[in-house]
Design an enzyme around this catalytic site. Structure first.
Site, PDB file in Angstrom:
ATOM      1  N   ARG A   6     -88.135  77.207  78.673  1.00 12.97           N
ATOM      2  CA  ARG A   6     -89.198  77.926  78.486  1.00 12.97           C
ATOM      3  C   ARG A   6     -90.506  76.911  78.559  1.00 12.97           C
ATOM      4  O   ARG A   6     -90.296  75.866  78.233  1.00 12.97           O
ATOM      5  CB  ARG A   6     -89.478  78.685  76.977  1.00 12.97           C
ATOM      6  CG  ARG A   6     -88.572  79.851  76.773  1.00 12.97           C
ATOM      7  CD  ARG A   6     -89.269  81.068  77.399  1.00 12.97           C
ATOM      8  NE  ARG A   6     -88.438  82.119  77.144  1.00 12.97           N
ATOM      9  CZ  ARG A   6     -87.426  82.632  77.971  1.00 12.97           C
ATOM     10  NH1 ARG A   6     -87.064  81.965  78.844  1.00 12.97           N
ATOM     11  NH2 ARG A   6     -86.854  83.574  77.473  1.00 12.97           N
TER      12      ARG A   6
ATOM     13  N   GLU B  97     -97.389  81.500  81.853  1.00 15.98           N
ATOM     14  CA  GLU B  97     -96.808  81.999  82.878  1.00 15.98           C
ATOM     15  C   GLU B  97     -97.434  83.397  83.297  1.00 15.98           C
ATOM     16  O   GLU B  97     -97.843  84.093  82.468  1.00 15.98           O
ATOM     17  CB  GLU B  97     -95.292  82.267  82.577  1.00 15.98           C
ATOM     18  CG  GLU B  97     -94.445  81.374  83.120  1.00 15.98           C
ATOM     19  CD  GLU B  97     -93.053  81.688  82.653  1.00 15.98           C
ATOM     20  OE1 GLU B  97     -92.578  82.746  82.875  1.00 15.98           O
ATOM     21  OE2 GLU B  97     -92.224  80.528  82.606  1.00 15.98           O
TER      22      GLU B  97
ATOM     23  N   HIS C 140     -89.800  81.617  87.507  1.00 18.04           N
ATOM     24  CA  HIS C 140     -89.118  82.027  86.480  1.00 18.04           C
ATOM     25  C   HIS C 140     -87.913  82.895  87.188  1.00 18.04           C
ATOM     26  O   HIS C 140     -87.549  84.209  86.708  1.00 18.04           O
ATOM     27  CB  HIS C 140     -89.722  82.814  85.569  1.00 18.04           C
ATOM     28  CG  HIS C 140     -89.015  82.802  83.935  1.00 18.04           C
ATOM     29  ND1 HIS C 140     -89.505  82.674  82.987  1.00 18.04           N
ATOM     30  CD2 HIS C 140     -87.691  82.886  83.895  1.00 18.04           C
ATOM     31  CE1 HIS C 140     -88.775  82.777  81.639  1.00 18.04           C
ATOM     32  NE2 HIS C 140     -87.390  82.979  82.376  1.00 18.04           N
TER      33      HIS C 140
HETATM   34  C1  DGY Z   1     -83.989  84.833  79.810  1.00 15.65           C
HETATM   35  O1  DGY Z   1     -83.345  85.729  79.637  1.00 15.65           O
HETATM   36  O2  DGY Z   1     -84.436  84.403  78.596  1.00 15.65           O
HETATM   37  C2  DGY Z   1     -84.453  84.164  81.033  1.00 15.65           C
HETATM   38  O3  DGY Z   1     -85.523  83.284  80.849  1.00 15.65           O
HETATM   39  C3  DGY Z   1     -84.891  85.161  81.997  1.00 15.65           C
HETATM   40  O4  DGY Z   1     -83.580  85.393  82.537  1.00 15.65           O
END
Ligand code: DGY
Length: 326
Positions: free
Chosen positions: A235, A264, A283
């Site tokens: 993240r 983001e 992402h």
């Molecule tokens: C998640 O699933 O948390 C990822 O960051 C996106 O696929």
């Protein structure tokens, strides 16, 4: 019999939507961008189920204004956008999609590692710019991956899958976590500061929590080798973006490869985008056709279970089933 009402915050693969259409009255947010918070809150106020993405803010205020809401199903493994404590207090189960994206995400994290080590983005730009005139004995020399040290921060499912990839490439693999984690990847536990000092490639695989927010800050970056590469598929806010910019601009670390940013999407005028030693992609680490379809189907399974009053197969807050109704 009337069907339950469900709001889905983005168009998902048809396999999942078809499952939902059979059992629910569906409204699907049609835009590419997420519904604005006030719209989402207004929708939540009238539905029995919500199917959300990581860009949807599900907070206490929204949950409190959703009297009929019986389930929140997130189409992602991470759920830092959801106030899970508030959902539990409101007796609302929250679902997510663990496991199914582990290898796909680790593949992508390793692809970023390789791209950074071997300067793939820079080399492609070089060719596109018409600069390739001959085979050059020192042209675009990169770093070897084999024999290098991979440092993994967060040894959960994806961290372990990344460790296996590192071993497959004959890397020495170190990891850190709250406690040592038995693993089949031959990765050795070490405290965070030692990992940062020793790793040639540092890859982040922790969830975003108050404890991991800005885990990679100025102090952490200063501990890293000046030749080191930072890879983030976890993240964005796990890394302090200002500190990262300063470290990259000053050559305190060599390169960053980021699938996630803070915020983001990253604004087009963000200083990180001015750096040649920072690769940023939008992402997409879990974005293979098969995996994104499986994630959506799991999210549909969670949603349907919640609407039927059954335990969610992949539940974030199983405590919800122990709490008596107020
Ligand atoms: C998640 O699933 O948390 C990822 O960051 C996106 O696929």
């Amino acid at each position: 019999m009337t069907k339950p009402n469900v709001f889905v915050t983005r168009h998902l693969p048809d396999a999942a939507l078809d499952m939902l259409r059979q059992a629910c009255d569906l409204e699907i947010w049609p835009d590419e961008l997420p519904p604005p918070y006030d719209t989402l809150k207004a929708k939540a106020a009238t539905v029995d189920g919500l199917l959300t993405l990581l860009s949807d803010q599900i907070d206490q205020e929204l949950l409190h204004s959703a009297p009929q809401l019986r389930v929140v199903s997130q189409c992602a493994v991470g759920y830092d956008n959801i106030d899970v404590a508030a959902a539990t207090a409101a007796h609302i189960p929250v679902g997510h999609t663990p496991g199914v994206l582990t290898d796909t995400t680790a593949d992508f994290a390793f692809a970023l590692l390789m791209a950074a080590a071997r300067r793939i983005e820079e080399a492609a730009r070089y060719v596109h710019a018409g600069k390739w005139r001959t085979w050059g004995p020192t042209l675009l020399m990169g770093q070897d991956v084999w024999g290098a040290t991979l440092g993994i921060i967060g040894m959960g499912r994806i961290g372990q899958a990344m460790a296996r990839r590192g071993r497959g490439f004959n890397m020495r693999v170190l990891y850190t976590d709250a406690v040592p984690v038995p693993n089949d990847a031959g990765a050795a536990y070490t405290p965070l500061d030692n990992l940062l000092a020793q790793a040639d490639f540092v890859s982040l695989h922790v969830p975003l929590t108050p404890e991991t927010h800005h885990l990679i800050d100025r102090r952490a970056l200063k501990l890293m080798k000046s030749s080191a590469v930072l890879i983030n598929t976890a993240r964005g806010p796990v890394v302090d973006p200002q500190a990262l910019y300063a470290a990259l601009a000053a050559g305190e670390i060599a390169y960053a490869a980021l699938d996630v940013t803070d915020p983001e999407p990253i604004p087009p005028d963000d200083p990180l985008l001015t750096l040649a030693n920072c690769l940023i992609v939008p992402h997409i680490a879990s974005s293979s056709v098969r995996t994104r379809t499986k994630m959506a189907v799991m999210a549909a399974e969670n949603l349907l279970a919640g609407l039927a009053g059954k335990p969610l197969p992949y539940c974030v807050n199983p405590a919800v089933y122990n709490t008596a109704e107020d």
